[in-house]
Design a protein around this motif. Structure first.
Motif, mmCIF file in Angstrom:
data_model
loop_
_atom_site.group_PDB
_atom_site.id
_atom_site.type_symbol
_atom_site.label_atom_id
_atom_site.label_comp_id
_atom_site.label_asym_id
_atom_site.label_seq_id
_atom_site.Cartn_x
_atom_site.Cartn_y
_atom_site.Cartn_z
ATOM 1 N N ILE A 118 44.053 31.435 49.411
ATOM 2 C CA ILE A 118 43.514 30.837 47.991
ATOM 3 C C ILE A 118 43.761 29.904 47.535
ATOM 4 C CG2 ILE A 118 43.420 31.927 45.617
ATOM 5 C CD1 ILE A 118 44.529 35.193 47.208
ATOM 6 N N TRP A 272 38.135 35.172 45.415
ATOM 7 C CA TRP A 272 38.839 35.981 45.572
ATOM 8 C C TRP A 272 39.073 36.201 43.989
ATOM 9 C CZ3 TRP A 272 40.241 35.527 50.594
ATOM 10 C CH2 TRP A 272 40.452 33.911 50.976
ATOM 11 N N ALA A 332 47.621 36.546 45.160
ATOM 12 C CA ALA A 332 47.736 37.056 46.168
ATOM 13 C C ALA A 332 48.369 38.288 46.011
ATOM 14 C CB ALA A 332 48.205 35.906 47.058
ATOM 15 N N LEU A 335 46.010 41.032 44.853
ATOM 16 C CA LEU A 335 45.354 41.473 45.985
ATOM 17 C C LEU A 335 45.739 42.478 46.700
ATOM 18 C CD1 LEU A 335 42.938 38.001 45.518
ATOM 19 C CD2 LEU A 335 42.376 40.355 44.824
ATOM 20 N N LEU A 340 43.490 44.885 48.799
ATOM 21 C CA LEU A 340 41.808 43.669 49.483
ATOM 22 C C LEU A 340 41.861 44.152 50.921
ATOM 23 C CD1 LEU A 340 40.431 41.039 49.118
ATOM 24 C CD2 LEU A 340 42.561 39.968 49.812
ATOM 25 N N PRO A 403 39.579 37.393 55.491
ATOM 26 C CA PRO A 403 39.963 36.152 54.779
ATOM 27 C C PRO A 403 40.500 34.623 55.460
ATOM 28 C CG PRO A 403 41.747 38.125 54.402
ATOM 29 C CD PRO A 403 40.621 38.267 55.539
ATOM 30 N N SER A 407 38.640 31.832 53.569
ATOM 31 C CA SER A 407 38.839 30.679 52.671
ATOM 32 C C SER A 407 38.538 29.555 53.449
ATOM 33 C CB SER A 407 40.683 30.506 52.992
ATOM 34 O OG SER A 407 40.968 29.042 53.118
#
Length: 546
Positions: A118, A272, A332, A335, A340, A403, A407
């Motif tokens: 993130i 995010w 984070a 999530l 997530l 993820p 990113s």
């Protein structure tokens, strides 16, 4: 994300942002203050005092940002690459510090790795890492300080002494980067440690004396040095910049800035924040009950940055960066708790969206470079860019990589954008005038007066390097001051200041002007790019008195 290495994420950040950062594809206005002063430091050997390009003193910011630019110049020579190198490294290190802080707080690799991803894809960190201005350094050192705070929140009064060093050294270096914002966040954080009702820290434990004393020396070194050399008057411009110029008094402006700060604090966690919107209220309460002290600390810093941002006379998104690393860890955590990693379809949609944007960026880059002279390195970058897009598409079915792929797809946009901006911005006026000076055998050590846009003047000063003394002069002083210089560089709009009877005038630099990008597209399509560039481009002339 099981086998994902934080070192790989940091390296990917540096390599993908690097092409956009390490040449003047874009030049942020405030960069001139630091690079102009650093060039003079190289010339004179005085690394304490900071000057403008006009050779006037400037004391609005502490010294550390200037030294980061200077370190690049000393290591690599005076080049655009050197002016930004350590700022790019600071961005990558911020990603690593966020990973370490999240791992320290939760002892959970999923949260730690997601925090790093993130942080690496946060637009404010990416953009700040491409500019030689204080913000990315402030963000890095506040992330370092946040690790100290996290250590106390995690271990309480049993926290090892190393966390005091993290806390106070981070604040000290941050203070030497930007002054009062670091002091404000440090004060808020220390007050929270000793007063919060959930995990209160003893004052003598928080203020470990050796760490405090060393940090005070670092924080106030430059201020004492400037007082010793220049007296108390240097403080006037520093205080004006830190308080007077920054604090707004109009209610509508404050409300506007407040709204923007709140909005961007959320939206800039793209994409995010979208994964955490559903059930946010319930999840927030749940996380607060799990880690009251940590959640309270994050909320305090976020409120602090929003209120401080609301009070400035002009709001920039980069003002939020000091608290983004800490907030990233909390996001984070949210999530992961919000499931997530199980939202496969949603993550695949986000990946598809950013891959689509990358394809558009690739097509634009191909258009520019197919119709204008290019070089093998740009075409190599095009091939790498295309291969990475194919990789993102091919890996979309590996669910635990999503993820990471999201990113990287955000970072890849900046890697790809530099393919197009190469044709618009490079070589910049500074590099063109450097070539001109070499071709014309302009004597080393010559003094050069400059009249034109100061941001471009900064690039020209870097291009010429420390072998030439280039001084910015104002239009009103031009006639009286120009006689003291060996040469003159002027922007086209000031060309009438030079008499053809008194100066030998030659065009030394010609660039596309981003204001006429639509005309550039049309010219490329019609095949008359050079003609249109000459008509609408930015021109700078080199003149020698006859």
């Amino acid at each position: 994300m099981k086998n994902l290495s934080i070192w790989f994420v940091m390296l990917a950040f540096a390599l993908l942002v690097g092409p956009f950062a390490l040449s003047f594809h874009m030049h942020y206005p405030d960069e001139m203050y630091y690079s102009d002063a650093a060039v003079r430091m190289v010339q004179t050997g005085d690394i304490q005092t900071t000057y403008l390009g006009s050779e006037e003193l400037r004391f609005k910011k502490p010294i550390l940002t200037y030294w980061f630019v200077l370190a690049g110049f000393e290591l690599f020579g005076v080049t655009p690459f050197a002016s930004r190198f350590f700022f790019l490294i600071a961005g990558a290190l911020t990603v690593g510090l966020v990973y370490y802080g999240a791992k320290l707080m939760f002892e959970d690799q999923k949260i730690a790795k997601l925090s790093a991803l993130i942080m690496a894809s946060h637009p404010v960190l990416i953009l700040s890492s491409t500019r030689s201005i204080p913000d990315v350094l402030l963000g890095m050192f506040m992330a370092m300080s946040a690790i100290g705070f996290i250590g106390f929140l995690r271990f309480g009064n049993d926290a090892p002494k190393r966390f005091s060093w993290f806390l106070f050294l981070g604040l000290a270096f941050a203070f030497e980067v930007k002054g009062l914002p670091a002091a404000a966040f440090g004060s808020l954080g220390l007050m929270f440690l000793v007063l919060n009702p959930w995990k209160r820290i003893k004052i003598q434990k928080a203020f470990y004396l050796p760490a405090v004393l060393v940090s005070l020396f670092i924080a106030f070194y430059w201020f004492v040095a400037m007082y010793w050399i220049h007296g108390a008057e240097y403080l006037d411009s520093f205080v004006e910049d830190q308080v007077g110029m920054r604090v707004a008094s109009r209610y509508l402006l404050v409300l506007k800035n407040l709204f923007l700060a709140i909005l961007l604090m959320v939206v800039l966690f793209v994409p995010w924040f979208l994964f955490g919107v559903r059930g946010f209220k319930e999840n927030f309460k749940k996380l607060f009950h799990e880690e009251k002290a940590f959640t309270g600390f994050v909320v305090l810093w976020v409120i602090g940055i929003i209120l401080m941002s609301a009070l400035v006379t002009k709001f920039y998104e980069r003002y939020l960066l000091p608290v983004v690393p800490l907030t990233t860890i909390w996001v984070a955590w949210l999530l992961v708790k919000n499931g997530l990693l199980e939202k496969i379809k949603t993550m695949k949609f986000a990946l598809f969206f950013f891959v689509f944007l990358n394809v558009i960026v690739l097509l634009v880059g191909l258009f520019f470079n197919a119709l204008l002279p290019s070089n093998i390195w740009i075409w190599l970058q095009v091939i790498i860019f295309a291969c990475l897009i194919v990789y993102l598409i091919a890996q979309r079915k590996v669910e635990n990589k999503l993820p990471f792929l999201i990113s990287m797809s955000v970072l890849l946009l900046f890697f790809g954008a530099s393919i197009s901006t190469y044709q618009i911005s490079l070589p910049d006026a500074g590099q063109l005038i450097k070539v001109y000076a070499n071709d014309q055998d302009i004597e080393k050590g010559s003094s050069i007066a400059y009249l034109g846009h100061l941001h471009t003047g900064s690039k020209i000063r870097i291009g010429l390097g420390p072998d030439y003394r280039m001084v910015d002069i104002e239009e009103s002083d031009f006639d009286t001051k120009v006689v003291a210089f060996d040469y003159v560089i002027v922007e086209e709009k000031y060309l009438d200041k030079l008499s053809k009877n008194e100066f030998d005038i030659q065009l030394a630099a010609l660039n596309w002007d981003a204001k006429y990008i639509s005309k550039m597209f049309a010219a490329l399509w019609n095949g008359n790019a050079e003609e249109v560039k000459m008509q609408y481009g930015k021109k700078f002339y080199f003149a020698k008195p006859i």
